[in-house]
Design an enzyme around this catalytic site. Structure first.
Site, PDB file in Angstrom:
ATOM      1  N   ALA A  27       0.801  -1.223   0.000  1.00 25.06           N
ATOM      2  CA  ALA A  27       0.000   0.000   0.000  1.00 25.06           C
ATOM      3  C   ALA A  27       0.836   1.276   0.000  1.00 25.06           C
ATOM      4  CB  ALA A  27      -0.940  -0.016   1.207  1.00 25.06           C
ATOM      5  N   THR A  31       0.479   5.542  -1.702  1.00 24.68           N
ATOM      6  CA  THR A  31       0.120   6.711  -0.872  1.00 24.68           C
ATOM      7  C   THR A  31       0.455   8.028  -1.566  1.00 24.68           C
ATOM      8  OG1 THR A  31       2.210   6.551   0.327  1.00 24.68           O
ATOM      9  CG2 THR A  31       0.299   5.535   1.368  1.00 24.68           C
ATOM     10  N   ASP A 107      -5.731  -1.466  -6.398  1.00 25.40           N
ATOM     11  CA  ASP A 107      -6.184  -0.225  -7.038  1.00 25.40           C
ATOM     12  C   ASP A 107      -5.887  -0.116  -8.529  1.00 25.40           C
ATOM     13  OD1 ASP A 107      -3.389   0.277  -7.039  1.00 25.40           O
ATOM     14  OD2 ASP A 107      -3.506   1.374  -5.146  1.00 25.40           O
ATOM     15  N   HIS A 122      -3.826  -9.776  -3.893  1.00 26.72           N
ATOM     16  CA  HIS A 122      -5.011  -9.555  -3.052  1.00 26.72           C
ATOM     17  C   HIS A 122      -6.220  -9.155  -3.891  1.00 26.72           C
ATOM     18  CE1 HIS A 122      -2.456  -8.971   0.861  1.00 26.72           C
ATOM     19  NE2 HIS A 122      -2.520 -10.210   0.450  1.00 26.72           N
ATOM     20  N   CYS A 130     -20.684 -11.857  -7.549  1.00 29.96           N
ATOM     21  CA  CYS A 130     -21.625 -12.270  -6.505  1.00 29.96           C
ATOM     22  C   CYS A 130     -20.882 -13.182  -5.533  1.00 29.96           C
ATOM     23  CB  CYS A 130     -22.799 -13.008  -7.135  1.00 29.96           C
ATOM     24  SG  CYS A 130     -23.864 -13.777  -5.902  1.00 29.96           S
TER      25      CYS A 130
END
Ligand code: OAD
Length: 241
Positions: A27, A31, A107, A122, A130
């Protein structure tokens, strides 16, 4: 010469000498593009307990909260663009230097910057399905909080705590990392299993670029502390080409 400059030069030399570079991101890679991480001071998990939003229990038992969390994150990605560090990584792939990006990020910013060999360990927040029958669903349908025609709950294609990683992405990332001669790990606290084991499965060199120390520094050949985008730009500028 400052120690930081020396480390940048060493990293540039390692990239120049390597034939098969693999990048592993977390992550902290996003940023600087305006996407919050999870465990820094402004990170998501400092404000909200992941068990209440990022687990299958949350999806099944607290759908309102689960839906609020993921729709907010999807909507906030609307005007987010990759930064110069993503561009450097994509450029290294075009030059035949970097063979793959394995990422914990959902992202899509590596792909938006032009990287093609991206393994999303991930999953991705940009597409939905669904939870009950697995049928793909349009993102808008999820955002409108509609149900699947089968009656099941819609969700983004991210990996929730308690779920296994997508086996195709994992196998490819593992294979590339095992065969790499340089693995550059960027912007991750290295706390989440099993991705946090990947850096140690290479026989190649290991470089860590992170804003703060992770406690894993002694397992890397070189550590550069600072902002991923700035460091990647500096390393790229220092390369002999
Ligand atoms: P974390 O939030 O745990 O760690 C991000 C790391 O990036 C921290 O060590 C920061 O210091 C560093 N960082 C922040 N900004 C940076 C910058 N500009 N340059 C360099 N480093 C920077 O994020 P991850 O390690 O990616 O999983 O978290 C792993 C997983 O935990 C996520 O994929 C997510 C989360 O729960 C799921 O939701 C399944």
């Amino acid at each position: 010469m400052a120690i930081e400059d020396q480390a940048v030069l060493e990293a540039a030399r390692a990239v120049d000498e390597a034939k098969k570079v693999v990048i592993l991101t977390g992550a902290g890679m996003s940023t600087e593009a305006g996407v919050p991480d999870f465990r820094s001071q402004n990170g998501w998990w400092k404000q909200i307990d992941p068990r209440t939003v990022a687990t299958t229990e949350a999806l099944e038992g607290q759908y309102g909260l689960f839906h609020d969390f993921y729709s907010f994150r999807i909507r906030s990605l609307g005007d987010v663009r990759p930064h110069s560090g993503h561009a450097v990584i994509a450029k290294w792939e075009k030059q035949g230097k970097a063979g793959a990006v394995a990422t914990q990020n959902v992202d899509g910013l590596h792909q938006a910057a032009g990287s093609r060999q991206v393994y999303e360990l991930h999953g991705s927040i940009l597409s939905c399905r669904c939870h009950a029958c697995g049928r793909p669903a349009a993102q808008g349908t999820f955002l409108d909080k509609e149900a699947c025609p089968c009656g099941g709950k819609l969700r983004p294609n991210v990996v929730l705590f308690g779920e296994s990683l997508p086996s195709g992405a994992w196998d490819m990332a593992l294979n590339r990392i095992e065969r790499a001669d340089l693995v550059i790990v960027i912007g991750t606290s290295l706390t989440v299993y099993p991705v946090n084991q990947l850096p140690y499965l290479t026989k190649g060199k290991r470089i860590l670029i992170n804003m703060e120390t992770t406690g894993e520094e002694n397992r890397f050949d070189l550590v550069l502390l600072g902002k991923a985008g700035e460091i990647l730009e500096a390393v790229d500028r220092s390369r002999g080409q």
